[in-house]
Design a protein around this motif. Structure first.
Motif, PDB file in Angstrom:
ATOM      1  N   ALA B  43      18.951 -23.520   6.167  1.00  0.00           N
ATOM      2  CA  ALA B  43      18.534 -22.677   5.038  1.00  0.00           C
ATOM      3  C   ALA B  43      19.684 -21.808   4.547  1.00  0.00           C
ATOM      4  O   ALA B  43      19.782 -21.487   3.364  1.00  0.00           O
ATOM      5  CB  ALA B  43      17.356 -21.800   5.460  1.00  0.00           C
ATOM      6  N   THR B  44      20.557 -21.428   5.472  1.00  0.00           N
ATOM      7  CA  THR B  44      21.615 -20.485   5.134  1.00  0.00           C
ATOM      8  C   THR B  44      22.994 -21.089   5.387  1.00  0.00           C
ATOM      9  O   THR B  44      23.123 -22.151   5.981  1.00  0.00           O
ATOM     10  CB  THR B  44      21.470 -19.207   5.974  1.00  0.00           C
ATOM     11  N   THR B  45      23.999 -20.371   4.924  1.00  0.00           N
ATOM     12  CA  THR B  45      25.391 -20.790   5.073  1.00  0.00           C
ATOM     13  C   THR B  45      26.061 -19.876   6.087  1.00  0.00           C
ATOM     14  O   THR B  45      25.902 -18.660   6.026  1.00  0.00           O
ATOM     15  CB  THR B  45      26.091 -20.728   3.702  1.00  0.00           C
ATOM     16  N   VAL B  46      26.772 -20.487   7.012  1.00  0.00           N
ATOM     17  CA  VAL B  46      27.438 -19.709   8.056  1.00  0.00           C
ATOM     18  C   VAL B  46      28.880 -20.142   8.162  1.00  0.00           C
ATOM     19  O   VAL B  46      29.203 -21.311   7.955  1.00  0.00           O
ATOM     20  CB  VAL B  46      26.680 -19.840   9.418  1.00  0.00           C
ATOM     21  N   LEU B  47      29.758 -19.182   8.403  1.00  0.00           N
ATOM     22  CA  LEU B  47      31.183 -19.487   8.579  1.00  0.00           C
ATOM     23  C   LEU B  47      31.663 -18.886   9.886  1.00  0.00           C
ATOM     24  O   LEU B  47      31.167 -17.850  10.335  1.00  0.00           O
ATOM     25  CB  LEU B  47      31.992 -18.926   7.400  1.00  0.00           C
ATOM     26  N   SER B  48      32.658 -19.565  10.467  1.00  0.00           N
ATOM     27  CA  SER B  48      33.193 -19.118  11.745  1.00  0.00           C
ATOM     28  C   SER B  48      34.111 -17.908  11.543  1.00  0.00           C
ATOM     29  O   SER B  48      34.944 -17.888  10.646  1.00  0.00           O
ATOM     30  CB  SER B  48      33.958 -20.281  12.378  1.00  0.00           C
ATOM     31  N   ILE B  49      33.960 -16.928  12.386  1.00  0.00           N
ATOM     32  CA  ILE B  49      34.787 -15.721  12.302  1.00  0.00           C
ATOM     33  C   ILE B  49      36.265 -16.074  12.494  1.00  0.00           C
ATOM     34  O   ILE B  49      37.142 -15.464  11.885  1.00  0.00           O
ATOM     35  CB  ILE B  49      34.296 -14.642  13.299  1.00  0.00           C
ATOM     36  N   GLU B  94      30.392 -13.756  -5.336  1.00  0.00           N
ATOM     37  CA  GLU B  94      29.361 -12.902  -4.739  1.00  0.00           C
ATOM     38  C   GLU B  94      28.303 -13.717  -4.012  1.00  0.00           C
ATOM     39  O   GLU B  94      27.155 -13.808  -4.462  1.00  0.00           O
ATOM     40  CB  GLU B  94      28.695 -12.036  -5.816  1.00  0.00           C
ATOM     41  N   PHE B  95      28.689 -14.317  -2.932  1.00  0.00           N
ATOM     42  CA  PHE B  95      27.721 -15.112  -2.183  1.00  0.00           C
ATOM     43  C   PHE B  95      27.624 -14.595  -0.762  1.00  0.00           C
ATOM     44  O   PHE B  95      28.639 -14.362  -0.103  1.00  0.00           O
ATOM     45  CB  PHE B  95      28.134 -16.589  -2.191  1.00  0.00           C
ATOM     46  N   GLU B  96      26.390 -14.395  -0.290  1.00  0.00           N
ATOM     47  CA  GLU B  96      26.216 -13.862   1.053  1.00  0.00           C
ATOM     48  C   GLU B  96      26.172 -14.981   2.091  1.00  0.00           C
ATOM     49  O   GLU B  96      25.444 -15.952   1.933  1.00  0.00           O
ATOM     50  CB  GLU B  96      24.922 -13.052   1.147  1.00  0.00           C
ATOM     51  N   VAL B  97      26.976 -14.822   3.120  1.00  0.00           N
ATOM     52  CA  VAL B  97      26.995 -15.807   4.209  1.00  0.00           C
ATOM     53  C   VAL B  97      26.778 -15.091   5.538  1.00  0.00           C
ATOM     54  O   VAL B  97      26.929 -13.873   5.640  1.00  0.00           O
ATOM     55  CB  VAL B  97      28.338 -16.580   4.273  1.00  0.00           C
ATOM     56  N   GLU B  98      26.447 -15.891   6.539  1.00  0.00           N
ATOM     57  CA  GLU B  98      26.426 -15.394   7.912  1.00  0.00           C
ATOM     58  C   GLU B  98      27.794 -15.680   8.514  1.00  0.00           C
ATOM     59  O   GLU B  98      28.419 -16.683   8.182  1.00  0.00           O
ATOM     60  CB  GLU B  98      25.338 -16.122   8.719  1.00  0.00           C
ATOM     61  N   VAL B  99      28.266 -14.797   9.366  1.00  0.00           N
ATOM     62  CA  VAL B  99      29.534 -15.016  10.065  1.00  0.00           C
ATOM     63  C   VAL B  99      29.233 -14.972  11.564  1.00  0.00           C
ATOM     64  O   VAL B  99      28.586 -14.042  12.050  1.00  0.00           O
ATOM     65  CB  VAL B  99      30.572 -13.937   9.698  1.00  0.00           C
ATOM     66  N   GLU B 107      34.380 -29.546  16.698  1.00  0.00           N
ATOM     67  CA  GLU B 107      35.150 -28.901  15.645  1.00  0.00           C
ATOM     68  C   GLU B 107      34.317 -28.727  14.379  1.00  0.00           C
ATOM     69  O   GLU B 107      33.971 -29.681  13.707  1.00  0.00           O
ATOM     70  CB  GLU B 107      36.394 -29.745  15.337  1.00  0.00           C
ATOM     71  N   MET B 108      34.008 -27.481  14.079  1.00  0.00           N
ATOM     72  CA  MET B 108      33.226 -27.170  12.896  1.00  0.00           C
ATOM     73  C   MET B 108      33.477 -25.703  12.551  1.00  0.00           C
ATOM     74  O   MET B 108      33.306 -24.823  13.387  1.00  0.00           O
ATOM     75  CB  MET B 108      31.736 -27.391  13.189  1.00  0.00           C
ATOM     76  N   ASN B 109      33.914 -25.457  11.321  1.00  0.00           N
ATOM     77  CA  ASN B 109      34.233 -24.079  10.930  1.00  0.00           C
ATOM     78  C   ASN B 109      33.127 -23.397  10.142  1.00  0.00           C
ATOM     79  O   ASN B 109      33.293 -22.261   9.706  1.00  0.00           O
ATOM     80  CB  ASN B 109      35.516 -24.055  10.101  1.00  0.00           C
ATOM     81  N   GLY B 110      32.049 -24.124   9.927  1.00  0.00           N
ATOM     82  CA  GLY B 110      30.953 -23.507   9.194  1.00  0.00           C
ATOM     83  C   GLY B 110      29.900 -24.528   8.831  1.00  0.00           C
ATOM     84  O   GLY B 110      30.048 -25.724   9.106  1.00  0.00           O
ATOM     85  N   ILE B 111      28.832 -24.020   8.249  1.00  0.00           N
ATOM     86  CA  ILE B 111      27.745 -24.876   7.770  1.00  0.00           C
ATOM     87  C   ILE B 111      27.450 -24.460   6.333  1.00  0.00           C
ATOM     88  O   ILE B 111      27.144 -23.296   6.070  1.00  0.00           O
ATOM     89  CB  ILE B 111      26.477 -24.701   8.629  1.00  0.00           C
ATOM     90  N   LEU B 112      27.601 -25.417   5.427  1.00  0.00           N
ATOM     91  CA  LEU B 112      27.265 -25.168   4.032  1.00  0.00           C
ATOM     92  C   LEU B 112      25.780 -25.497   3.888  1.00  0.00           C
ATOM     93  O   LEU B 112      25.379 -26.656   3.931  1.00  0.00           O
ATOM     94  CB  LEU B 112      28.130 -26.079   3.148  1.00  0.00           C
ATOM     95  N   GLY B 113      24.985 -24.456   3.757  1.00  0.00           N
ATOM     96  CA  GLY B 113      23.539 -24.622   3.807  1.00  0.00           C
ATOM     97  C   GLY B 113      22.910 -24.813   2.442  1.00  0.00           C
ATOM     98  O   GLY B 113      23.569 -24.790   1.393  1.00  0.00           O
ATOM     99  N   LEU B 114      21.599 -24.974   2.476  1.00  0.00           N
ATOM    100  CA  LEU B 114      20.843 -25.251   1.264  1.00  0.00           C
ATOM    101  C   LEU B 114      20.920 -24.103   0.248  1.00  0.00           C
ATOM    102  O   LEU B 114      20.840 -24.331  -0.948  1.00  0.00           O
ATOM    103  CB  LEU B 114      19.382 -25.522   1.663  1.00  0.00           C
TER     104      LEU B 114
END
Lengths: 86, 136
Positions: B43-49, B94-99, B107-114
């Motif tokens: 549901a959401t987008t998350v990126l690695s710190i 202006e897009f809110e992501v989880e970090v 190896e994965m630096n993030g998830i591009l979510g819906l």
């Protein structure tokens, strides 16, 4: 320890805590009782300490938090994971 | 800003999953983040710190912290409003992501979510292995 006591004992600090008791209401997760494991110099240090402790003991509910938050209430999401192929 | 400004990127296939590179803009800086999973099941987008280290993104006192509860236990992330999140030279400001830590053992630096994919109206073309969207 209650969150209000953690806030008064450690005002304006980054902490790594262990959640001992919690409650849930809809999507919200409330920390009712906690242990303070570490006081950290900034958000990065708190995050890295959380990360290390979490990886060492994933069964324990350890989190990073700043005592600026008046109430320890978090949004909770379900995470069912990614299935990789070969 | 990297990439052609036509809102089209190649999908890279690895571990039978699909990955793209994204560009993150924050406080005047920009960084390219490769190996971001395209996941309509998130549901959401998350990126690695770690991938955002160059932009000095770290938890700030007022950042909302989210708890993710799953089969592997729990995990905590903080949320942050980015100034830009783009791919193929086109994206949104202006897009809110989880970090978060994203210590999942591959190896994965993030998830591009819906949330992002819907916002840009992404078209995932699995025959040509490209992701594209209109820039307007």
């Amino acid at each position: 320890m209650k969150w209000k006591d953690a806030r008064s004992n450690y005002p304006d600090e980054w902490l790594v805590i262990e959640v001992l008791e919690s409650s849930q209401a809809g999507k919200w997760f409330f920390v009712e009782d906690l242990d303070v494991l570490e006081i950290c110099k900034d958000g990065r240090a708190a995050f890295e300490s959380y990360r290390r402790r979490h990886n060492e003991a994933p069964q324990r509910d350890i989190m990073f938090v700043h005592t600026h938050q008046p109430e320890l209430r978090l949004e909770e999401r379900r995470w069912v994971g990614i299935r990789t192929g070969v | 800003m990297g990439g052609d400004k036509d809102g089209r990127v190649n999908l890279e296939q690895r571990d039978s999953l699909l990955f793209v590179s994204v560009v993150v803009g924050y406080e005047g800086g920009e960084v390219e983040v490769p190996s971001v999973l395209v996941d309509t099941g998130s549901a959401t987008t998350v990126l690695s710190i770690d991938a955002l280290a160059e932009l000095s993104i770290q938890p700030e006192p007022g950042d909302p912290i989210r708890k993710l509860r799953g089969v592997g236990g729990v995990e905590y992330v903080f949320t942050r409003r980015l100034e830009k999140l783009s791919l193929g030279g086109v994206g949104v400001g202006e897009f809110e992501v989880e970090v978060g830590a994203l210590d999942y053992g591959f190896e994965m630096n993030g998830i591009l979510g819906l949330d992002f994919l819907v916002e840009v109206g992404a078209i995932i073309d699995l025959r040509r292995l490209v992701l594209h969207f209109d820039s307007d």
